[in-house]
Scaffold this motif. Structure first.
Motif, mmCIF file in Angstrom:
data_model
loop_
_atom_site.group_PDB
_atom_site.id
_atom_site.type_symbol
_atom_site.label_atom_id
_atom_site.label_comp_id
_atom_site.label_asym_id
_atom_site.label_seq_id
_atom_site.Cartn_x
_atom_site.Cartn_y
_atom_site.Cartn_z
ATOM 1 N N LYS A 56 0.687 -1.583 0.242
ATOM 2 C CA LYS A 56 -0.070 -0.287 -0.101
ATOM 3 C C LYS A 56 0.710 1.361 -0.344
ATOM 4 O O LYS A 56 0.306 2.305 -0.127
ATOM 5 N N GLY A 57 2.045 1.331 0.478
ATOM 6 C CA GLY A 57 2.824 2.551 0.744
ATOM 7 C C GLY A 57 2.524 3.438 1.612
ATOM 8 O O GLY A 57 2.669 4.804 1.565
ATOM 9 N N ILE A 58 2.444 2.430 2.908
ATOM 10 C CA ILE A 58 2.290 3.249 3.662
ATOM 11 C C ILE A 58 3.222 3.015 4.871
ATOM 12 O O ILE A 58 3.407 1.645 4.846
ATOM 13 N N VAL A 78 4.916 6.326 1.655
ATOM 14 C CA VAL A 78 5.932 5.973 1.414
ATOM 15 C C VAL A 78 6.325 5.756 0.102
ATOM 16 O O VAL A 78 5.397 5.281 -0.249
ATOM 17 N N SER A 79 7.386 5.504 -0.457
ATOM 18 C CA SER A 79 7.843 4.562 -1.980
ATOM 19 C C SER A 79 8.662 3.960 -0.907
ATOM 20 O O SER A 79 9.509 3.645 -0.410
ATOM 21 N N GLN A 80 9.368 2.547 -1.816
ATOM 22 C CA GLN A 80 9.901 1.469 -1.068
ATOM 23 C C GLN A 80 10.513 0.696 -2.311
ATOM 24 O O GLN A 80 9.966 0.828 -3.875
ATOM 25 N N SER A 81 12.356 0.464 -2.010
ATOM 26 C CA SER A 81 13.006 -0.659 -3.550
ATOM 27 C C SER A 81 13.566 -1.016 -2.271
ATOM 28 O O SER A 81 13.150 -0.961 -1.137
ATOM 29 N N VAL A 98 -0.537 11.481 8.068
ATOM 30 C CA VAL A 98 -1.312 11.606 8.416
ATOM 31 C C VAL A 98 -1.662 10.952 9.492
ATOM 32 O O VAL A 98 -1.021 9.739 10.421
ATOM 33 N N LEU A 99 -2.159 12.159 10.783
ATOM 34 C CA LEU A 99 -2.361 11.710 11.965
ATOM 35 C C LEU A 99 -3.402 11.092 12.727
ATOM 36 O O LEU A 99 -3.962 12.106 12.592
ATOM 37 N N THR A 135 -2.441 8.864 0.103
ATOM 38 C CA THR A 135 -3.405 9.311 0.727
ATOM 39 C C THR A 135 -4.609 9.358 1.478
ATOM 40 O O THR A 135 -5.294 9.276 1.874
ATOM 41 N N ASN A 136 -5.012 9.393 -0.461
ATOM 42 C CA ASN A 136 -6.306 9.264 0.301
ATOM 43 C C ASN A 136 -6.843 7.519 0.318
ATOM 44 O O ASN A 136 -7.975 8.090 0.989
ATOM 45 N N TRP A 137 -6.316 6.631 -0.031
ATOM 46 C CA TRP A 137 -6.073 5.286 0.207
ATOM 47 C C TRP A 137 -6.480 4.989 1.953
ATOM 48 O O TRP A 137 -7.429 4.619 2.440
ATOM 49 N N LEU A 138 -5.213 5.872 2.240
ATOM 50 C CA LEU A 138 -5.356 5.364 3.410
ATOM 51 C C LEU A 138 -6.409 6.080 4.989
ATOM 52 O O LEU A 138 -7.205 6.285 5.569
#
Length: 162
Positions: A56-58, A78-81, A98-99, A135-138
Motif C-alpha cells: 500500500k505504500g503506507i 512512502v515508496s519503497q525499493s 496523516v496523524l 494518502t487518499n486510500w489511507l
C-alpha cells in the motif's frame, strides 16, 4: 525469522538512515512490523512501533512519549525499493503524513512539502501522484472505520497495554 535491512530515506531534509536498532517483530509478504526507540532524542517522542504496509505504500507508526502514553498513530506515505539479494528495503518518505490522535482527531500535514519537493525536482510527478493516491486510500480507511484493523494488528505486538 530473518530480519531484512531497513533504511529510511527523507527528501526534506535529505538523509538516508540505517534503522539498525529497530527490532523485527513480524514479517510476511505484505507487512513488516518493528519496535524502536527514537533515533535522535526528542522532547515528547520516546519509542513506538512501525508497520510497513508493503503493498500500500503506507507506514503506520504508534508513537509513545517518555511516560509510555500514546501520543498518536503517525502514518507516513512512502515508496519503497527492495533488493532481494541483500534483503534490503529503502523506504522513501513521500512527505505527506496523516496523524490519528487517541481522541479521534485527524490531522493531514506536509502537503506543502510535497509541492515544494516537486518544484525542487526532489519528487517526480509520478511519485507525487502515487503519494496523493496513497494518502487518499489511507484517509478512506480511516473514514470507513477499517483503519482499526491495522491498529489491531499492531496492538497485538504491543505489550505495554496502551
Amino acid at each position: 525469522m530473518n530480519a531484512p535491512i531497513l533504511y529510511r530515506r527523507r527528501l526534506i531534509p535529505s538523509e538516508t538512515l540505517l534503522l539498525k536498532d529497530d527490532v523485527m517483530l513480524y514479517r510476511d509478504e505484505y507487512r513488516i512490523l518493528t519496535r524502536w526507540n527514537t533515533i535522535r532524542p526528542k522532547k515528547n517522542l520516546h519509542h513506538g512501533f512501525s508497520c510497513y504496509l508493503l503493498d500500500k505504500g503506507i507506514k503506520v507508526s504508534k508513537f509513545y512519549d517518555h511516560k509510555g502514553e500514546l501520543i498518536c498513530w503517525y502514518c507516513d506515505i512512502v515508496s519503497q525499493s527492495y533488493d532481494l539479494t541483500s534483503d534490503t528495503y529503502i523506504f522513501t518518505d513521500l512527505l505527506a503524513d496523516v496523524l490519528v490522535y487517541p481522541d479521534g482527531r485527524l490531522k493531514v500535514v506536509d502537503l506543502d512539502e510535497m509541492a515544494d519537493a516537486v518544484e525542487q525536482g526532489l519528487l517526480s510527478e509520478e511519485m507525487l501522484l502515487k503519494g496523493l493516491r496513497r494518502t487518499n486510500w489511507l484517509l478512506s480507511k480511516i473514514y470507513d472505520g477499517s483503519f482499526k484493523e491495522i491498529q489491531k494488528f499492531i496492538n497485538q505486538f504491543d505489550t505495554s497495554g496502551t
